[in-house]
Write an enzyme that holds these catalytic residues in place. Structure first.
Site, mmCIF file in Angstrom:
data_model
loop_
_atom_site.group_PDB
_atom_site.id
_atom_site.type_symbol
_atom_site.label_atom_id
_atom_site.label_comp_id
_atom_site.label_asym_id
_atom_site.label_seq_id
_atom_site.Cartn_x
_atom_site.Cartn_y
_atom_site.Cartn_z
ATOM 1 N N GLU A 293 0.936 -1.326 -0.109
ATOM 2 C CA GLU A 293 -0.161 0.133 0.076
ATOM 3 C C GLU A 293 0.895 1.309 -0.094
ATOM 4 O O GLU A 293 0.827 1.955 0.566
ATOM 5 C CB GLU A 293 -0.992 0.049 1.166
ATOM 6 C CG GLU A 293 -1.646 -1.341 1.522
ATOM 7 C CD GLU A 293 -2.827 -1.206 2.630
ATOM 8 O OE1 GLU A 293 -2.312 -0.718 3.593
ATOM 9 O OE2 GLU A 293 -3.838 -1.528 2.207
ATOM 10 N N CYS A 385 -10.941 0.614 7.707
ATOM 11 C CA CYS A 385 -10.009 2.075 8.045
ATOM 12 C C CYS A 385 -10.862 2.967 7.509
ATOM 13 O O CYS A 385 -11.013 4.270 7.837
ATOM 14 C CB CYS A 385 -8.700 1.751 7.770
ATOM 15 S SG CYS A 385 -8.386 1.325 6.282
#
Ligand SMILES: [Zn+2]
Length: 599
Positions: A293, A385
């Protein structure tokens, strides 16, 4: 009116101070987002906290019959939702019940983490991946939101007790550690701002100073992943996990301004420039690599493999806002606008109840077989998230649009609504971003002269401004137009930002989109969707960059939009091309999409 999420002290290095007293009209785009956020997204998040087990993980500390559910940082989903409730001033029963629960399960010494207390790990043994301080940071921020909005300091007290424990264990001359997932740094600085207790700022500074000394275990991920490969002050290029990198940068910027460390602030400005000019997509999305990521190399910005996590876009906005306050520079507001109206706007469905985790700039016709790029927003994610992060940002959005200094008021983002500051009341009327005209009506003003400063976005080639109908010379200085005068009630300012459709060419080093162009209008990036085109294969559509580009208002489509009617070809055949704002993609029949178009 309450203070927002970032309130630097008067002693801080600050060119501008946030204006908190802003209200959006619901008829405007930002106002409609806040309405949907309060009415749909926040209740949806609360329901999902029940379903996902995030709340159950905390209830389990009282009732072990409840099953444990991953991930280990699920507490942060609750905290971000609570923070959203705070800024939106909504769901008081939920906030009270959650605060009661947290008060009940918090250890006597202040420790609070359902994963560890539930018996799945030992306290403070896995700083690299344990997320204990990441969760603590979100708890502290939730408490600050609640305290600043409602005046109730009970939730803040829970976060503060945890922060006190962190100071006791990891403060000056105590154990040297850094958190694997930055977040607590910026929360600790804000806790200092809220309480005046210097130990929180000192601990945040310590976490910045200690980074890059190899304190984190690199067995699972390399040091660069969590920005522990070199000291923050020696950093020249933004690398590693994009959310970690930008949360850390936001915290380092907070520490820099509150400690008067202009050297560190300069490092942050250089790091931001590296990000903005070489590692940011046209949509404002950041973090191109799926693997880790992470940020890629400079210009490594493939549209189809773009990761662009929603949280990374949010973190980019939070960091840019801090730099804008510190320096007053318009470039930070420009990137906030680009990210907010494109990457982040696309991440949420119009009904506010479904979300993208990753935000690619291209999905191919054949790209629908799993695993592939996302083509539909999901109501929740296994790693959730993003949704509550969207909720907390949108709830606080009115705190990110305007500032003041000794000279007057600066408006950085354009909205329909009302702004009040120190005897000044301005009513803004606009259809922005669909239209570039913004009018400001002075409803209250002090008798002495003050300056109204308006951002002229970098994308705008021609801006005009009139005061009470009379044109003013409108030459912006570094992206800002200052109007200094003695104002009277009833005065009006009309800003017109010319926004014809425009062709944007990529930097030649972005190999993945060579030979392509993008189409933008005003602050909006456009894309082509397969559903609007009969021509096949969709991937072979070529845009005629010299052809006409006509705006088509469609109040009936996608909740209201402005399309672009363009011309192009498929093989040798001329065809009509329709472009839609990127943020509205994937709201009709599933199909291919692309921002960068062969030309
Ligand atoms: Zn996320």
């Amino acid at each position: 009116m309450t203070n927002g999420p970032v309130v630097p002290t008067r002693a801080a290095v600050q060119a501008r101070h946030p204006i908190s007293d802003v209200r959006f009209d619901e008829a405007g785009l930002l106002g409609s987002w806040q309405r949907v956020n309060a009415d749909q997204t926040i209740p949806h998040c609360i329901a999902q906290l029940e379903q996902s087990g995030a709340l159950g993980n905390l209830w389990r500390l009282r009732d072990r019959a409840i099953a444990r559910r991953p991930p280990r940082f699920s507490d942060s989903d609750l905290y971000k939702t609570l923070e959203a409730c705070g800024w939106a001033d909504t769901a008081p029963e939920f906030v009270t019940a959650s605060t009661d629960l947290l008060a009940c399960v918090q250890e006597p010494d202040g420790y609070l983490n359902s994963w560890v207390q539930g018996g799945d790990a030992d306290r403070f043994t896995d700083f690299a991946h344990g997320h204990e301080m990441y969760c603590a940071g979100h708890l502290i921020q939730a408490g600050i939101a609640d305290a600043r909005t409602t005046g109730d300091t009970r939730l803040l007290g829970i976060g503060r007790r945890f922060a006190d424990l962190l100071c006791e264990l990891f403060g000056e001359r105590k154990r040297d550690i850094v958190p694997g997932h930055p977040e607590v740094e910026t929360a600790l600085v804000e806790l200092y701002r809220q309480t005046g207790a210097g130990r929180y700022l000192e601990l945040a500074k310590r976490f910045i100073d200690l980074r890059g000394r190899g304190l984190l275990d690199t067995t699972v991920t390399p040091a660069e992943y969590f920005q522990d490969h070199r000291p923050v002050r020696d950093t020249t290029s933004i690398t590693g996990h994009a959310v970690r990198a930008t949360y850390l940068a936001a915290g380092a910027t907070d520490v820099a301004v509150e400690t008067g460390d202009v050297g560190l602030l300069a490092v942050m400005e250089r790091l931001w420039a590296d990000m903005a000019t070489t590692k940011t997509y046209l949509t404002g999305g950041i973090g191109s690599r799926q693997d880790g990521e992470a940020f890629g190399d400079a210009y490594e910005l493939p549209p189809d493999r773009a990761y662009c996590e929603t949280c990374a876009g949010i973190a980019s906005i939070m960091w840019s806002w801090r730099l804008l306050l510190a320096t007053g520079k318009a470039c930070y507001a420009d990137l906030i606008e680009r990210t907010l109206l494109n990457c982040l706007a696309a991440a949420t469905s119009p009904d506010g109840r479904a979300y993208f985790y990753v935000n690619p700039l291209q999905v191919r016709s054949a790209g629908f077989a799993a695993p592939g790029p996302p083509v539909r927003r999901e109501p929740w994610h296994g790693c959730a998230c993003c949704p509550p992060n969207i909720a907390r940002l949108r709830a606080a959005l009115h705190h990110y649009v305007a500032t003041f200094d000794g000279s007057g008021v600066q408006v950085h983002q354009y909205f329909a609504g009302t702004l009040r500051h120190d005897g000044i009341r301005l009513v803004l009327d606009t259809r922005y971003p669909w239209d570039g005209t913004v009018t400001f009506a002075v409803r209250d003003t002090p008798p002495s002269a003050w300056t109204l400063t308006l951002r002229v976005p970098a994308w705008c080639a021609a801006a005009t401004v009139r005061v009470n109908g009379a044109p003013l010379p409108a030459t912006p200085t570094q992206g800002q137009l200052a109007i200094d005068r003695i104002w009277h009630v009833g005065d009006t300012v009309e800003l017109v930002l010319d926004m014809p459709p425009r062709i944007t060419r990529p930097h030649p080093r972005v190999d993945a989109v060579r030979g392509c162009v993008a189409v933008e209008r005003g602050p909006l990036v456009y894309c082509l969707e397969e559903v609007d085109h009969a021509a096949r294969p969709f991937e072979d559509i070529v845009l005629d960059t010299a052809g006409p580009a006509r705006t088509v208002e469609r109040p009936d489509l996608l909740g209201g939009t402005t399309l672009l009617a363009l011309r192009g070809r498929l093989n040798a055949d001329p065809i009509d091309i329709t472009a839609v704002p990127y943020f509205q993609w994937a709201n009709r029949e599933a199909g291919a999409m692309r921002v960068w178009i062969p030309a």
